[in-house]
Design a protein around this motif. Structure first.
Motif, mmCIF file in Angstrom:
data_model
loop_
_atom_site.group_PDB
_atom_site.id
_atom_site.type_symbol
_atom_site.label_atom_id
_atom_site.label_comp_id
_atom_site.label_asym_id
_atom_site.label_seq_id
_atom_site.Cartn_x
_atom_site.Cartn_y
_atom_site.Cartn_z
ATOM 1 N N ARG A 1 0.831 -1.213 0.000
ATOM 2 C CA ARG A 1 0.000 0.000 0.000
ATOM 3 C C ARG A 1 0.859 1.255 0.000
ATOM 4 O O ARG A 1 0.542 2.237 -0.679
ATOM 5 N N ALA A 2 1.938 1.241 0.772
ATOM 6 C CA ALA A 2 2.822 2.407 0.827
ATOM 7 C C ALA A 2 3.463 2.658 -0.540
ATOM 8 O O ALA A 2 3.534 3.809 -0.992
ATOM 9 N N VAL A 3 3.905 1.603 -1.202
ATOM 10 C CA VAL A 3 4.505 1.749 -2.523
ATOM 11 C C VAL A 3 3.456 2.238 -3.513
ATOM 12 O O VAL A 3 3.731 3.096 -4.361
ATOM 13 N N TRP A 4 2.245 1.709 -3.425
ATOM 14 C CA TRP A 4 1.165 2.125 -4.323
ATOM 15 C C TRP A 4 0.842 3.607 -4.137
ATOM 16 O O TRP A 4 0.619 4.329 -5.103
ATOM 17 N N ARG A 5 0.806 4.089 -2.884
ATOM 18 C CA ARG A 5 0.552 5.513 -2.624
ATOM 19 C C ARG A 5 1.668 6.375 -3.214
ATOM 20 O O ARG A 5 1.400 7.412 -3.838
ATOM 21 N N ARG A 6 2.926 5.963 -3.019
ATOM 22 C CA ARG A 6 4.048 6.718 -3.594
ATOM 23 C C ARG A 6 3.991 6.709 -5.122
ATOM 24 O O ARG A 6 4.283 7.713 -5.769
ATOM 25 N N PHE A 7 3.597 5.576 -5.701
ATOM 26 C CA PHE A 7 3.458 5.466 -7.155
ATOM 27 C C PHE A 7 2.437 6.477 -7.661
ATOM 28 O O PHE A 7 2.704 7.225 -8.602
ATOM 29 N N ASN A 8 1.261 6.502 -7.043
ATOM 30 C CA ASN A 8 0.207 7.432 -7.464
ATOM 31 C C ASN A 8 0.600 8.881 -7.240
ATOM 32 O O ASN A 8 0.304 9.752 -8.069
ATOM 33 N N ARG A 9 1.270 9.181 -6.130
ATOM 34 C CA ARG A 9 1.714 10.539 -5.854
ATOM 35 C C ARG A 9 2.738 10.990 -6.901
ATOM 36 O O ARG A 9 2.677 12.117 -7.392
ATOM 37 N N THR A 10 3.656 10.093 -7.261
ATOM 38 C CA THR A 10 4.667 10.426 -8.268
ATOM 39 C C THR A 10 4.018 10.696 -9.614
ATOM 40 O O THR A 10 4.381 11.647 -10.317
ATOM 41 N N LEU A 11 3.031 9.875 -10.002
ATOM 42 C CA LEU A 11 2.308 10.114 -11.251
ATOM 43 C C LEU A 11 1.556 11.431 -11.210
ATOM 44 O O LEU A 11 1.535 12.171 -12.199
ATOM 45 N N ALA A 12 0.931 11.735 -10.068
ATOM 46 C CA ALA A 12 0.178 12.985 -9.952
ATOM 47 C C ALA A 12 1.102 14.196 -10.067
ATOM 48 O O ALA A 12 0.683 15.245 -10.544
ATOM 49 N N GLU A 13 2.349 14.050 -9.638
ATOM 50 C CA GLU A 13 3.317 15.140 -9.741
ATOM 51 C C GLU A 13 3.917 15.233 -11.143
ATOM 52 O O GLU A 13 4.715 16.127 -11.419
ATOM 53 N N GLY A 14 3.565 14.299 -12.024
ATOM 54 C CA GLY A 14 4.042 14.332 -13.396
ATOM 55 C C GLY A 14 5.448 13.779 -13.579
ATOM 56 O O GLY A 14 6.092 14.065 -14.579
ATOM 57 N N ARG A 15 5.917 13.009 -12.611
ATOM 58 C CA ARG A 15 7.254 12.421 -12.714
ATOM 59 C C ARG A 15 7.143 10.942 -13.072
ATOM 60 O O ARG A 15 6.103 10.330 -12.879
ATOM 61 N N MET A 16 8.230 10.389 -13.590
ATOM 62 C CA MET A 16 8.271 8.959 -13.906
ATOM 63 C C MET A 16 8.452 8.168 -12.609
ATOM 64 O O MET A 16 9.360 8.459 -11.839
ATOM 65 N N PRO A 17 7.615 7.161 -12.369
ATOM 66 C CA PRO A 17 7.697 6.407 -11.112
ATOM 67 C C PRO A 17 8.660 5.220 -11.185
ATOM 68 O O PRO A 17 8.332 4.117 -10.766
ATOM 69 N N HIS A 18 9.870 5.416 -11.705
ATOM 70 C CA HIS A 18 10.782 4.294 -11.877
ATOM 71 C C HIS A 18 11.168 3.662 -10.545
ATOM 72 O O HIS A 18 11.210 2.442 -10.421
ATOM 73 N N ARG A 19 11.425 4.462 -9.526
ATOM 74 C CA ARG A 19 11.788 3.910 -8.217
ATOM 75 C C ARG A 19 10.619 3.130 -7.604
ATOM 76 O O ARG A 19 10.797 2.053 -7.040
ATOM 77 N N GLU A 20 9.434 3.663 -7.757
ATOM 78 C CA GLU A 20 8.249 3.021 -7.188
ATOM 79 C C GLU A 20 7.935 1.703 -7.888
ATOM 80 O O GLU A 20 7.474 0.762 -7.260
ATOM 81 N N VAL A 21 8.173 1.644 -9.196
ATOM 82 C CA VAL A 21 7.946 0.393 -9.933
ATOM 83 C C VAL A 21 8.919 -0.677 -9.457
ATOM 84 O O VAL A 21 8.529 -1.823 -9.198
ATOM 85 N N ILE A 22 10.179 -0.307 -9.282
ATOM 86 C CA ILE A 22 11.163 -1.273 -8.791
ATOM 87 C C ILE A 22 10.805 -1.715 -7.376
ATOM 88 O O ILE A 22 10.876 -2.907 -7.045
ATOM 89 N N ASP A 23 10.389 -0.770 -6.528
ATOM 90 C CA ASP A 23 9.958 -1.138 -5.179
ATOM 91 C C ASP A 23 8.765 -2.084 -5.220
ATOM 92 O O ASP A 23 8.682 -3.024 -4.430
ATOM 93 N N GLY A 24 7.834 -1.845 -6.122
ATOM 94 C CA GLY A 24 6.677 -2.733 -6.253
ATOM 95 C C GLY A 24 7.088 -4.150 -6.632
ATOM 96 O O GLY A 24 6.582 -5.128 -6.084
ATOM 97 N N VAL A 25 8.026 -4.256 -7.563
ATOM 98 C CA VAL A 25 8.511 -5.580 -7.961
ATOM 99 C C VAL A 25 9.207 -6.263 -6.783
ATOM 100 O O VAL A 25 9.025 -7.462 -6.545
ATOM 101 N N LEU A 26 9.993 -5.507 -6.020
ATOM 102 C CA LEU A 26 10.685 -6.090 -4.873
ATOM 103 C C LEU A 26 9.703 -6.506 -3.779
ATOM 104 O O LEU A 26 9.886 -7.546 -3.139
ATOM 105 N N VAL A 27 8.650 -5.725 -3.548
ATOM 106 C CA VAL A 27 7.640 -6.087 -2.546
ATOM 107 C C VAL A 27 6.904 -7.354 -2.970
ATOM 108 O O VAL A 27 6.686 -8.265 -2.165
ATOM 109 N N ILE A 28 6.528 -7.439 -4.239
ATOM 110 C CA ILE A 28 5.852 -8.646 -4.725
ATOM 111 C C ILE A 28 6.777 -9.853 -4.626
ATOM 112 O O ILE A 28 6.354 -10.943 -4.222
ATOM 113 N N SER A 29 8.046 -9.674 -4.955
ATOM 114 C CA SER A 29 9.006 -10.775 -4.849
ATOM 115 C C SER A 29 9.179 -11.202 -3.397
ATOM 116 O O SER A 29 9.247 -12.394 -3.096
#
Length: 154
Positions: free
Chosen positions: A54-82
């Motif tokens: 949930r924390a990674v998902w919130r950061r992902f959405n916040r980064t998208l809302a700010e108009g930035r690429m969420p590359h760090r959040e995507v990697i964190d999401g993959v690591l959390v799922i792993s």
């Protein structure tokens, strides 16, 4: 190389897990407590995975809302799922690695290691209008424009 990695993953890891369960933890705690510990760390891991996801998902959405690429959040999401997948696998070795992937400080170390290891390989190629090959770095060097830049000759 990939075949060797798969052999290690599907043969050596389960053998190592069984060894740890039967010969290390089992004799020290006994069978009932060993099974209870495996169940408890799976439950705790699922709670941790849910909160970190949930924390990674919130950061992902916040980064998208700010108009930035969420590359760090995507990697964190993959690591959390792993990490969650490793916690589902019964065994203590995979549970330790899964918890390390779920905890933010150690996940940052894994993210840095992953980016350093794979970052050089993530080159996307394309072709220009004159047929020459052009390479683009995916590591976040692209520039985004709110309005398109003026075209040459206009």
């Amino acid at each position: 190389m990939v075949l060797l990695a798969l052999a290690v993953l599907f043969i050596a890891v389960p053998i190592a897990e069984l060894y740890v369960i039967i010969w290390v933890v089992g004799p020290a705690l006994g069978a009932p407590l060993t099974i209870l510990l495996l169940i408890a760390d799976s439950v705790l891991g699922s709670v941790l995975m849910r909160s970190q996801g949930r924390a990674v998902w919130r950061r992902f959405n916040r980064t998208l809302a700010e108009g930035r690429m969420p590359h760090r959040e995507v990697i964190d999401g993959v690591l959390v799922i792993s990490g969650g997948a490793l916690l589902i696998t019964p065994g203590f070795i995979t549970d330790v690695l899964g918890f390390l992937l779920l905890l933010p400080p150690t996940r940052a170390l894994f993210r840095r290691l992953l980016v350093n290891r794979l970052g050089r390989r993530l080159i996307v190629g394309g072709f220009r209008s004159d047929g020459a090959r052009e390479e683009y770095d995916v590591e976040g060097t692209a520039t985004e424009y709110r309005t398109p830049p003026p075209r040459l000759g206009q």
